[in-house]
Design an enzyme around this catalytic site. Structure first.
Site, short mmCIF file in Angstrom:
data_model
loop_
_atom_site.label_atom_id
_atom_site.label_comp_id
_atom_site.label_asym_id
_atom_site.label_seq_id
_atom_site.Cartn_x
_atom_site.Cartn_y
_atom_site.Cartn_z
N GLY A 121 43.80 27.54 54.39
CA GLY A 121 43.10 26.55 54.99
C GLY A 121 44.28 25.67 55.27
N SER A 122 43.98 24.60 54.17
CA SER A 122 44.72 23.37 54.30
C SER A 122 45.97 23.53 53.66
CB SER A 122 44.01 22.08 53.43
OG SER A 122 42.69 22.07 54.13
N HIS A 150 11.84 13.33 62.14
CA HIS A 150 11.09 14.35 63.05
C HIS A 150 10.18 15.15 62.37
CE1 HIS A 150 14.31 13.21 66.08
NE2 HIS A 150 13.64 13.86 67.00
N GLY A 151 10.43 15.35 61.08
CA GLY A 151 9.33 16.15 60.40
C GLY A 151 9.48 17.55 60.58
N GLY A 152 8.30 18.38 61.11
CA GLY A 152 8.30 19.79 61.08
C GLY A 152 8.89 20.13 62.58
N GLU A 210 39.96 19.59 60.76
CA GLU A 210 40.98 18.82 60.52
C GLU A 210 41.20 18.24 58.92
OE1 GLU A 210 42.87 18.92 62.94
OE2 GLU A 210 41.58 18.83 64.75
#
Length: 401
Positions: free
Chosen positions: A135-136, A354-356, A379
């Site tokens: 990966g990195s 927003h809850g449910g 990145e």
């Protein structure tokens, strides 16, 4: 967004560009983004609109048909586009990294060949470092480019290639031992190759295969793929800059631009999450009044807005540092780290507000909740950013004597 994420000191041209992009996002992206994302559909009409606006040539010099704008202008445009749909910002990000690398490091022939067509969006760029086993740890790259007369033969497998299917020019980092004896430091034996290909999937040119799209949790619409090279032959004049062994530095220069871009994306997604949260809080009623009037929600909105402001300020600072010609790996690392972490937190707070309903695909916040995690790893992970930041701080604050 009347008050948050304002940028001081912009020219009239910059303000005009941003106003045009913001209007495009509000009218052409936000209304269709969630529907396209749920279908994992490539936003062809949106991309054509970006071409008409000239955004594919935003940072390309005017002498090559671009607008010749700064990294700051580009980052602010990315912020606006990500506010509409982060995947669209990904489509132009890799394009600009390749265009930037060509501008900074390409031979004159390479610039003349590619930049004018990139400015028009006729040639679409992608870049490739990562591989399945790394990966990195870029120094562990195993893909190789071997000289054979006037050509190089490339072999290896690359991973996480954004725009892998739709791109027509890919900057690929490979190991090339030519002129670099055994024992040479890994980063001094890497070369960036400019690989031209046809768009699409399967064998897109002899020796080069782009398998189908990788199925992802979020960041849909944009194609993310592998890239497999098996005896891929390219001319020697497609070595970026014309000299082998410089690929690592060329890629790292491009990644600094990419990290500013990821920070800008985090700022844009966080802004949109705040907009959704503050709007919903004024519409949803509990205990006889809008939930925005409850102190607990006001505290949450205050924290969200502060994070949006802080991330935006750091992103702008990193872009301006790069535009000044100074080294900006410290500022870019800080901006990418903070913006991606704050984005995750702001999105989650909007989700909680927003809850449910936040769990329902009918609400936009559900999409943002799946998109934000990509910024934590794209990145370079947070841990990699902290390593970069720590090392640079020790350079700056090294004890004397």
């Amino acid at each position: 967004m009347a008050r948050l994420a304002q940028t001081a000191g912009l020219t009239d041209i910059q303000q005009e560009i941003l106003a045009t992009v913001r209007n495009f996002v509000d009218k052409e992206i936000i209304p269709v983004a969630t529907q396209l994302e749920h279908r994992d559909e490539y936003p062809t009409e949106i991309v054509e609109g970006l071409k008409e606006l000239g955004l594919f040539g935003l940072m390309i010099p005017e002498e090559y048909g671009g607008l010749g704008e700064s990294l700051l202008t580009y980052a602010l445009c990315v912020e606006e586009i990500a506010r509409g749909w982060m995947s669209v910002s990904g489509i132009i990000n890799t394009h600009f990294i390749v265009a930037y690398m060509l501008k900074q490091h390409g031979t004159q022939e390479q610039k003349d060949t590619f930049l004018p067509r990139m400015a028009l969006g006729e040639v679409r760029g992608a870049f490739s470092m990562s591989e399945p086993a790394l990966g990195s740890d870029v120094s562990a790259i195993s893909s190789k480019g071997v000289r054979d007369g006037d050509e190089y033969v490339l072999d290896g497998q690359k991973m996480w290639l954004t725009n892998g299917g739709t791109s027509t020019l890919v900057a690929v980092l490979c190991r090339s031992d030519e002129g670099h004896p055994e024992g040479t430091a890994p980063h001094r034996s890497m070369t960036t190759f400019l690989v031209e290909k046809e768009p699409g999937f399967g064998e897109v040119r002899p020796g080069l295969t782009i398998p189908g799209k990788i199925d992802k949790m979020g960041y849909k619409g944009v194609d993310t793929t592998e890239l497999i090279m098996d005896g891929l032959r390219i001319p020697a004049n497609r070595v970026l800059g014309g000299t082998t062994g410089r690929g690592f530095y060329q890629m790292m220069d491009g990644v600094e631009v990419g990290r500013v871009n990821v920070a800008a994306r985090g700022c844009g997604v966080a802004q949109r999450a705040f907009e959704l949260g503050v709007s919903y809080a004024q519409q949803r009623h509990t205990f006889g009044k809008p939930i925005a009037q409850h102190q607990a929600i006001q505290f949450k909105l205050a924290e969200m807005a502060t994070k949006v402001e802080a991330a935006h300020a750091m992103m702008v600072n990193a872009a301006r540092k790069k535009d000044s010609g100074e080294r900006n790996d410290l500022e870019a690392g800080m901006a990418k780290y903070l913006a991606s972490e704050y984005c995750k937190e702001v999105v989650e707070d909007a989700f909680r507000i927003h809850g449910g309903y936040g769990f329902s695909k009918e609400y936009e916040i559900e999409r943002l909740y799946r998109e934000a995690p990509m910024l934590l790893i794209g990145e370079g992970t947070a841990e990699i950013q902290k390593m970069i930041i720590g090392r640079r701080l020790l350079e700056e604050y090294r004890l004397q004597g």
